[in-house]
Motif scaffolding. Structure first.
Motif, PDB file in Angstrom:
ATOM      1  N   ASN A 257       0.828  -1.202   0.000  1.00 45.45           N
ATOM      2  CA  ASN A 257       0.000   0.000   0.000  1.00 45.45           C
ATOM      3  C   ASN A 257       0.867   1.258   0.000  1.00 45.45           C
ATOM      4  O   ASN A 257       0.600   2.218  -0.740  1.00 45.45           O
ATOM      5  CB  ASN A 257      -0.913   0.013   1.234  1.00 45.45           C
ATOM      6  CG  ASN A 257      -2.133  -0.870   1.045  1.00 45.45           C
ATOM      7  OD1 ASN A 257      -2.485  -1.219  -0.068  1.00 45.45           O
ATOM      8  ND2 ASN A 257      -2.765  -1.243   2.135  1.00 45.45           N
ATOM      9  N   ARG A 258       1.900   1.269   0.835  1.00 46.81           N
ATOM     10  CA  ARG A 258       2.783   2.433   0.895  1.00 46.81           C
ATOM     11  C   ARG A 258       3.506   2.630  -0.436  1.00 46.81           C
ATOM     12  O   ARG A 258       3.747   3.766  -0.862  1.00 46.81           O
ATOM     13  CB  ARG A 258       3.786   2.279   2.030  1.00 46.81           C
ATOM     14  CG  ARG A 258       3.166   2.446   3.419  1.00 46.81           C
ATOM     15  CD  ARG A 258       4.226   2.316   4.502  1.00 46.81           C
ATOM     16  NE  ARG A 258       3.686   2.579   5.813  1.00 46.81           N
ATOM     17  CZ  ARG A 258       3.632   3.774   6.385  1.00 46.81           C
ATOM     18  NH1 ARG A 258       4.094   4.828   5.733  1.00 46.81           N
ATOM     19  NH2 ARG A 258       3.136   3.938   7.599  1.00 46.81           N
ATOM     20  N   THR A 259       3.874   1.526  -1.067  1.00 42.51           N
ATOM     21  CA  THR A 259       4.535   1.629  -2.370  1.00 42.51           C
ATOM     22  C   THR A 259       3.613   2.276  -3.391  1.00 42.51           C
ATOM     23  O   THR A 259       4.013   3.177  -4.144  1.00 42.51           O
ATOM     24  CB  THR A 259       4.972   0.238  -2.858  1.00 42.51           C
ATOM     25  OG1 THR A 259       5.775  -0.387  -1.861  1.00 42.51           O
ATOM     26  CG2 THR A 259       5.766   0.340  -4.147  1.00 42.51           C
ATOM     27  N   LEU A 260       2.371   1.832  -3.425  1.00 40.06           N
ATOM     28  CA  LEU A 260       1.406   2.395  -4.375  1.00 40.06           C
ATOM     29  C   LEU A 260       1.190   3.887  -4.120  1.00 40.06           C
ATOM     30  O   LEU A 260       1.109   4.685  -5.055  1.00 40.06           O
ATOM     31  CB  LEU A 260       0.076   1.644  -4.274  1.00 40.06           C
ATOM     32  CG  LEU A 260       0.054   0.243  -4.886  1.00 40.06           C
ATOM     33  CD1 LEU A 260      -1.246  -0.469  -4.543  1.00 40.06           C
ATOM     34  CD2 LEU A 260       0.221   0.320  -6.399  1.00 40.06           C
ATOM     35  N   GLU A 275       4.998  -0.219 -13.885  1.00 34.24           N
ATOM     36  CA  GLU A 275       4.797  -1.667 -13.996  1.00 34.24           C
ATOM     37  C   GLU A 275       4.640  -2.304 -12.617  1.00 34.24           C
ATOM     38  O   GLU A 275       3.800  -3.191 -12.412  1.00 34.24           O
ATOM     39  CB  GLU A 275       5.987  -2.289 -14.730  1.00 34.24           C
ATOM     40  CG  GLU A 275       5.847  -3.798 -14.929  1.00 34.24           C
ATOM     41  CD  GLU A 275       7.039  -4.376 -15.659  1.00 34.24           C
ATOM     42  OE1 GLU A 275       7.297  -5.580 -15.498  1.00 34.24           O
ATOM     43  OE2 GLU A 275       7.719  -3.621 -16.378  1.00 34.24           O
ATOM     44  N   VAL A 276       5.443  -1.840 -11.651  1.00 34.16           N
ATOM     45  CA  VAL A 276       5.322  -2.337 -10.281  1.00 34.16           C
ATOM     46  C   VAL A 276       3.927  -2.058  -9.740  1.00 34.16           C
ATOM     47  O   VAL A 276       3.274  -2.928  -9.150  1.00 34.16           O
ATOM     48  CB  VAL A 276       6.386  -1.677  -9.376  1.00 34.16           C
ATOM     49  CG1 VAL A 276       6.136  -2.031  -7.913  1.00 34.16           C
ATOM     50  CG2 VAL A 276       7.780  -2.112  -9.791  1.00 34.16           C
ATOM     51  N   ALA A 277       3.445  -0.826  -9.931  1.00 33.05           N
ATOM     52  CA  ALA A 277       2.124  -0.450  -9.420  1.00 33.05           C
ATOM     53  C   ALA A 277       1.026  -1.289 -10.049  1.00 33.05           C
ATOM     54  O   ALA A 277       0.096  -1.742  -9.361  1.00 33.05           O
ATOM     55  CB  ALA A 277       1.867   1.034  -9.680  1.00 33.05           C
ATOM     56  N   GLU A 278       1.136  -1.519 -11.337  1.00 31.25           N
ATOM     57  CA  GLU A 278       0.103  -2.298 -12.019  1.00 31.25           C
ATOM     58  C   GLU A 278       0.069  -3.721 -11.485  1.00 31.25           C
ATOM     59  O   GLU A 278      -1.004  -4.295 -11.263  1.00 31.25           O
ATOM     60  CB  GLU A 278       0.379  -2.303 -13.531  1.00 31.25           C
ATOM     61  CG  GLU A 278      -0.685  -3.026 -14.344  1.00 31.25           C
ATOM     62  CD  GLU A 278      -2.059  -2.390 -14.194  1.00 31.25           C
ATOM     63  OE1 GLU A 278      -3.072  -3.126 -14.261  1.00 31.25           O
ATOM     64  OE2 GLU A 278      -2.131  -1.158 -13.988  1.00 31.25           O
ATOM     65  N   ARG A 279       1.243  -4.311 -11.261  1.00 30.03           N
ATOM     66  CA  ARG A 279       1.288  -5.671 -10.743  1.00 30.03           C
ATOM     67  C   ARG A 279       0.725  -5.730  -9.331  1.00 30.03           C
ATOM     68  O   ARG A 279       0.007  -6.661  -8.972  1.00 30.03           O
ATOM     69  CB  ARG A 279       2.724  -6.191 -10.778  1.00 30.03           C
ATOM     70  CG  ARG A 279       2.871  -7.626 -10.306  1.00 30.03           C
ATOM     71  CD  ARG A 279       4.292  -8.114 -10.498  1.00 30.03           C
ATOM     72  NE  ARG A 279       5.258  -7.235  -9.886  1.00 30.03           N
ATOM     73  CZ  ARG A 279       5.517  -7.232  -8.577  1.00 30.03           C
ATOM     74  NH1 ARG A 279       4.887  -8.055  -7.777  1.00 30.03           N
ATOM     75  NH2 ARG A 279       6.411  -6.409  -8.077  1.00 30.03           N
ATOM     76  N   MET A 280       1.048  -4.729  -8.522  1.00 30.23           N
ATOM     77  CA  MET A 280       0.555  -4.725  -7.148  1.00 30.23           C
ATOM     78  C   MET A 280      -0.962  -4.554  -7.106  1.00 30.23           C
ATOM     79  O   MET A 280      -1.645  -5.146  -6.271  1.00 30.23           O
ATOM     80  CB  MET A 280       1.244  -3.623  -6.340  1.00 30.23           C
ATOM     81  CG  MET A 280       2.687  -3.957  -5.971  1.00 30.23           C
ATOM     82  SD  MET A 280       3.425  -2.725  -4.874  1.00 30.23           S
ATOM     83  CE  MET A 280       4.997  -3.529  -4.506  1.00 30.23           C
TER      84      MET A 280
END
Length: 658
Positions: A257-260, A275-280
């Motif tokens: 959540n914090r990453t997003l 790409e990281v956000a989409e995967r998460m």
């Protein structure tokens, strides 16, 4: 550094060649100050900080933090190199990072940063005593445990620790000390009862890496770099899950959540972070599911099902919703989702068809009716046809089986998957090749782990808010089914100590792992019974006082008149003598099914199968207790037939059991 060449393709991205070159120089550097000076002096020839942050994430995503020390160490060094490039002109932060301690070690500031980022470990978490010993990336353990217990006596905080593998000043023998207030790092007031924590030591290496990344995230002023660091924290915590304590899945969810949030705060898009956000985002339902937030995962799966563009995608999301609802004990709603999925089955939905067939075969008749209603045999035939036509090879089928084992254990339904694994071991054994022998080892390990779930179900059930809670009882005091881990005067119990409270809650009553551990400790540990030479049995050394005490406790519970009798203590004795210590040897790194001999313990004298069947025939205990006893008998029968103790010169069990 040739081993880094395969990292890029494994993650779908390529490492910058300059990063690999830099790593070949960094690999010999052990201290922060040296690393900082090196990066500062070679800044012109080094990759940019953005490239280093990107490559650190790629390496971390490719590594399995608990088992791949080289990749974990490489990710950490690239991460710190990126941090120094960013901070080389900021003397205040650079000074803090130039402390002369090992790069690979975890420090208190890393623990605090990890708690800030992921909520783990909390201020009251006893794992802090372990992390305070500055573990490093070199401390990699597999199937080795750490136990820490705190309790109060006469106003003093008492700490008892032990490990099953030597670690710093700890070993297998409990180490006890009285804590002064100033050195007690767990900020919670000690209550009347002990608090205990058991952790797999394999968690140390990934936590070290996650702690460094978390500190980088709290220090760097650049939002983009903070997002990269947070992504590393989430990825490494996820890699640590096989060895994790129960609340680490939730920590991973918090870190995601914090990453997003950090990624969404960027002024301009970053292709890697996007790409990281989409995967998460796509993982939101499964992340919530494995954090045992089943209501949330059901909602997320339903939303994805609405947005699905293809039939396979929609079926997959409906399956996720149904299992989440089943875990929340919302059987009727789960049934509606399953029936909707059945109506959409087609030749491209092999995984779901397979899972549905396993579920249908595993649930009891009344549950099947509530789940599947009047589903026609034609629909089931479609599912069977899908699986048959697909001609699943053994690698695919085994992957599905082990995935399903994880799912059904997570929702507290070991009974559903257990019988399926029996059949799969038979099928694997027929293959005969080395690869199949490895598969059999994996299946047998899963069955061994399911025995703990069976034991959990003796006195606990999964609540609607997705937690194990003490099972409700009718007619007898459930407190009598649990042992306390402290004597009345506050000292730790030993083998042979049976401490039962008639008022209040014994510690462990709200936690099935503690319930089993306390019962295990009262019985006493049996040394491994099978030597490294296949077929040779070592005479067990049993603490007789412990066996007799647990046996007497079980008999007293089932023979009492008031309150009503209970089979729970007897079932816990069965678990110890039939499964728990039998699988103790099999938890090692070199487990191999062909060397496994099923040798149940018979020291108590009341746990023979014929004795167990008498209790079912006599309608003793509750319906749930008799059902659990039936499953235990079924599992024992299976193990005796597949891994008998009377082959290759191994003597049969010392028991007359008709």
């Amino acid at each position: 550094m040739f081993w880094l060449c395969g990292v890029g393709p494994a993650t779908g991205q390529n490492l910058d060649p300059r990063t690999i070159t830099l790593l070949s120089e960094l690999v010999s550097i052990e201290r922060y100050g040296e690393l900082g000076r090196f990066v500062s002096h070679t800044a012109e020839a080094s990759p940019t900080s953005a490239t280093l942050w990107r490559d650190a994430y790629i390496i971390a995503a490719a590594s399995d933090g608990a088992r791949d020390a080289q990749l974990a160490d490489a990710a950490l060094r690239v991460l710190l190199a990126a941090l120094f490039v960013d901070l080389k002109d900021q003397e205040s932060l650079g000074a803090e990072l130039s402390i002369e301690d090992p790069v690979i070690a975890m420090q208190p500031r890393h623990i605090d940063a990890l708690e800030t980022i992921a909520g783990f470990p909390g201020k009251a978490d006893t794992i802090r005593y372990l992390l305070a010993r500055s573990p490093t990336l070199r401390d990699r353990f597999t199937y080795r445990g750490y136990t820490v217990m705190r309790h109060a006596k006469d106003g003093l905080a008492i700490l008892t620790e032990s490990t099953t593998a030597p670690f710093r000043d700890l070993g297998r023998l409990p180490k006890r000390r009285v804590l002064e207030a100033a050195e007690d790092m767990v900020s919670t007031r000690m209550g009347e009862y002990a608090s205990t924590r058991r952790v797999n030591l394999a968690i140390l290496a990934p936590l070290v890496l996650a702690g460094h990344a978390a500190q980088a995230a709290t220090l760097t002023p650049e939002v983009r770099h903070r997002a990269y660091a947070l992504a590393i924290v989430a990825e490494v915590l996820k890699a640590a899950l096989p060895s994790a304590p129960n609340d680490l899945p939730r920590a991973t969810w918090v870190a995601q959540n914090r990453t997003l949030i950090a990624i969404e705060a960027l002024d301009s898009p970053d292709p890697v972070l996007s790409e990281v956000a989409e995967r998460m985002r796509s993982q939101e339902p499964s992340a919530a599911f494995f954090a045992q937030r089943f209501d949330r995962s059901a909602v997320a799966y339903r939303e994805q099902a609405r947005q699905a563009q293809t039939v396979p995608e929609r079926v997959s999301r409906l399956w996720g919703e149904a299992i989440s609802l089943l875990a929340s004990r919302q059987v009727e709603r789960a049934g509606r989702s399953l029936r909707e999925a059945l109506g959409l089955l087609g030749p491209e939905t092999i995984r779901i068809a397979y899972a549905l067939m396993v579920l249908r075969a595993g649930v009891v008749e009344d549950e099947a009716q509530r789940l599947f209603g009047d589903t026609t045999e034609k629909q089931w035939q479609v599912a069977k046809t899908i699986i048959s036509d697909a001609q699943l090879d053994d690698s695919v089928r085994s992957s599905l089986d082990l995935d399903l084992a994880h799912v059904f254990k997570t929702i507290g339904r070991a009974d559903i998957i257990m019988r399926h694994l029996f059949a799969r071991i038979d099928a694997v054994r027929a293959m005969g090749a080395d690869a199949e022998r490895e598969l059999e080892s994996n299946y047998l390990y899963q069955i061994g782990s399911l025995t703990d779930d069976l034991a959990n179900q003796i006195s606990f059930e999964m609540s609607e808010n997705d937690r194990w809670v003490a099972r409700e009882t009718t007619g007898y005091d459930k407190r009598l089914d649990f042992l306390h881990n402290l004597r009345p005067e506050g000292t730790l119990t030993q083998p042979g100590d049976i401490v039962i409270l008639t008022t209040g809650k014994p510690y462990g009553m709200v936690n099935p792992a503690e319930d089993l551990a306390t019962t295990f400790a009262s019985y006493g540990y049996v040394e491994p019974r099978v030597s490294l030479v296949v077929g040779e049995v070592v005479r067990p050394e049993v603490a007789a006082a412990g066996v007799e005490a647990v046996r007497d406790w079980a008999l007293a519970a089932e023979n009492r008149r008031e309150p009503l009798p209970s089979l729970a203590p007897y079932l816990k004795l069965l678990w110890i003598e039939w499964f728990s210590q039998v699988f103790e040897d099999y938890k090692g790194v070199n487990r191999f099914a062909q060397g496994f001999v099923y040798k149940p313990i018979v020291e108590s004298g009341i746990t023979t199968p014929s004795e167990a069947r008498k209790r079912i025939a006599g309608q003793r205990g509750s319906a749930n207790q008799r059902a659990t006893l039936g499953l235990m008998l079924e599992l024992r029968t299976f193990l005796e037939s597949r891994y008998p103790a009377n082959v290759k010169g191994v003597p049969s069990a010392r028991v007359d059991d008709s």
